[in-house]
Design a protein around this motif. Sequence first.
Motif, PDB file in Angstrom:
ATOM      1  N   VAL A  80      -6.856  -3.149  11.660  1.00  0.00           N
ATOM      2  CA  VAL A  80      -6.117  -2.370  11.601  1.00  0.00           C
ATOM      3  C   VAL A  80      -5.691  -2.604  10.273  1.00  0.00           C
ATOM      4  O   VAL A  80      -5.092  -3.531   9.935  1.00  0.00           O
ATOM      5  CB  VAL A  80      -5.504  -1.533  12.681  1.00  0.00           C
ATOM      6  N   ASP A  81      -5.345  -1.684   9.487  1.00  0.00           N
ATOM      7  CA  ASP A  81      -5.135  -1.790   7.950  1.00  0.00           C
ATOM      8  C   ASP A  81      -3.539  -2.834   8.033  1.00  0.00           C
ATOM      9  O   ASP A  81      -2.930  -1.945   9.084  1.00  0.00           O
ATOM     10  CB  ASP A  81      -5.344  -0.965   6.848  1.00  0.00           C
ATOM     11  N   VAL A  82      -2.500  -2.628   6.996  1.00  0.00           N
ATOM     12  CA  VAL A  82      -1.123  -2.691   6.653  1.00  0.00           C
ATOM     13  C   VAL A  82      -1.046  -2.029   5.082  1.00  0.00           C
ATOM     14  O   VAL A  82      -1.518  -2.726   4.785  1.00  0.00           O
ATOM     15  CB  VAL A  82      -0.786  -3.910   7.532  1.00  0.00           C
ATOM     16  N   TYR A  83       0.820  -1.384   5.185  1.00  0.00           N
ATOM     17  CA  TYR A  83       0.542  -1.267   3.412  1.00  0.00           C
ATOM     18  C   TYR A  83       1.960  -2.769   3.545  1.00  0.00           C
ATOM     19  O   TYR A  83       2.262  -2.987   4.619  1.00  0.00           O
ATOM     20  CB  TYR A  83       1.408  -0.599   3.585  1.00  0.00           C
ATOM     21  N   HIS A  84       1.678  -3.376   1.875  1.00  0.00           N
ATOM     22  CA  HIS A  84       3.096  -4.432   1.858  1.00  0.00           C
ATOM     23  C   HIS A  84       3.723  -3.205   0.781  1.00  0.00           C
ATOM     24  O   HIS A  84       3.538  -2.852   0.512  1.00  0.00           O
ATOM     25  CB  HIS A  84       2.239  -5.125   0.525  1.00  0.00           C
ATOM     26  N   MET A  85       5.060  -3.664   0.841  1.00  0.00           N
ATOM     27  CA  MET A  85       5.949  -2.347   0.820  1.00  0.00           C
ATOM     28  C   MET A  85       7.141  -3.258   0.411  1.00  0.00           C
ATOM     29  O   MET A  85       7.535  -4.663   1.184  1.00  0.00           O
ATOM     30  CB  MET A  85       7.151  -1.676   1.666  1.00  0.00           C
ATOM     31  N   GLY A  86       8.190  -3.092  -0.534  1.00  0.00           N
ATOM     32  CA  GLY A  86       8.786  -4.071  -0.913  1.00  0.00           C
ATOM     33  C   GLY A  86      10.338  -2.856  -1.273  1.00  0.00           C
ATOM     34  O   GLY A  86      10.054  -1.859  -2.059  1.00  0.00           O
ATOM     35  N   LEU A  87      11.696  -3.930  -1.575  1.00  0.00           N
ATOM     36  CA  LEU A  87      12.408  -3.574  -2.392  1.00  0.00           C
ATOM     37  C   LEU A  87      12.945  -4.351  -2.875  1.00  0.00           C
ATOM     38  O   LEU A  87      14.072  -5.330  -2.486  1.00  0.00           O
ATOM     39  CB  LEU A  87      13.493  -2.975  -0.675  1.00  0.00           C
TER      40      LEU A  87
ATOM     41  N   ARG B  46      -2.021  -2.405   0.182  1.00  0.00           N
ATOM     42  CA  ARG B  46      -2.919  -2.488   1.336  1.00  0.00           C
ATOM     43  C   ARG B  46      -3.485  -3.144   1.826  1.00  0.00           C
ATOM     44  O   ARG B  46      -5.027  -3.579   0.446  1.00  0.00           O
ATOM     45  CB  ARG B  46      -3.509  -1.064   1.128  1.00  0.00           C
ATOM     46  N   VAL B  47      -3.814  -3.976   2.833  1.00  0.00           N
ATOM     47  CA  VAL B  47      -4.629  -4.707   3.081  1.00  0.00           C
ATOM     48  C   VAL B  47      -4.947  -4.574   4.290  1.00  0.00           C
ATOM     49  O   VAL B  47      -5.065  -3.875   5.070  1.00  0.00           O
ATOM     50  CB  VAL B  47      -3.902  -6.269   3.806  1.00  0.00           C
ATOM     51  N   SER B  48      -6.693  -4.830   4.343  1.00  0.00           N
ATOM     52  CA  SER B  48      -7.464  -4.680   4.972  1.00  0.00           C
ATOM     53  C   SER B  48      -7.416  -5.007   6.528  1.00  0.00           C
ATOM     54  O   SER B  48      -7.458  -6.436   6.358  1.00  0.00           O
ATOM     55  CB  SER B  48      -8.930  -3.781   4.821  1.00  0.00           C
ATOM     56  N   ARG B  49      -8.085  -4.495   8.162  1.00  0.00           N
ATOM     57  CA  ARG B  49      -8.368  -5.056   8.487  1.00  0.00           C
ATOM     58  C   ARG B  49      -7.111  -6.984   9.085  1.00  0.00           C
ATOM     59  O   ARG B  49      -7.078  -7.908   9.463  1.00  0.00           O
ATOM     60  CB  ARG B  49      -8.584  -6.245   8.375  1.00  0.00           C
TER      61      ARG B  49
END
Length: 191
Positions: A176-183, A164-167
């Motif tokens: 607004v924070d974002v999630y980093h997701m991967g596959l 999770r990355v803030s701001r």
Amino acid sequence: MQSNTFERVQHFLLRDNLQMTLRPARTEDAGELLTFVEQIAGESENISFGPGEFGMTEEEERAYLQQVAATPTSLYLVAEIAGEIAGTLTFNAGKRPRVRHAGEFGISIARKYWNLGIGGRMLTYLIDWARQSGIIRKLNLRVRVDNLAAIHLYERMGFVHEGRVSREFYVRDQFVDVYHMGLPIDPLPEA
């Protein structure tokens, strides 16, 4: 269910009996793509720019589309319904040998086509394309933590939360924070 054949142009029947075509973008799409980008900039706060902020000319967009078409680790996918761009997916991997196996994608869908399954179809296309590439081994994305529909889709497609990355976003005077997701991507077995 994976198949060992990958079709560059794919056709689907969506909910509401809409016919959709998925295909790689072409240089002649440049003007229509810029119109689409401006449209979605005003419809969604889930992308990294607002109306008037994209900042690309038609000539620059055309050059970008040529570059993507010539790069085996890049994809610009267009979803069309009734001759109109309904959505896009862009993917770019790293350029250097140590990072060219991984890249990040983004999806945009016109509001009137939300909740028809277009995002899932584009993601399936991307995953199949990556597998057949023989190069791409990891798909990454960033998604706002409050974009629950997108997060659910990514999780259903096998993406996992990696951080999770803030701001990351600043919209309407709020961070607004974002999630980093991967596959991880396993290549197709040799035929």
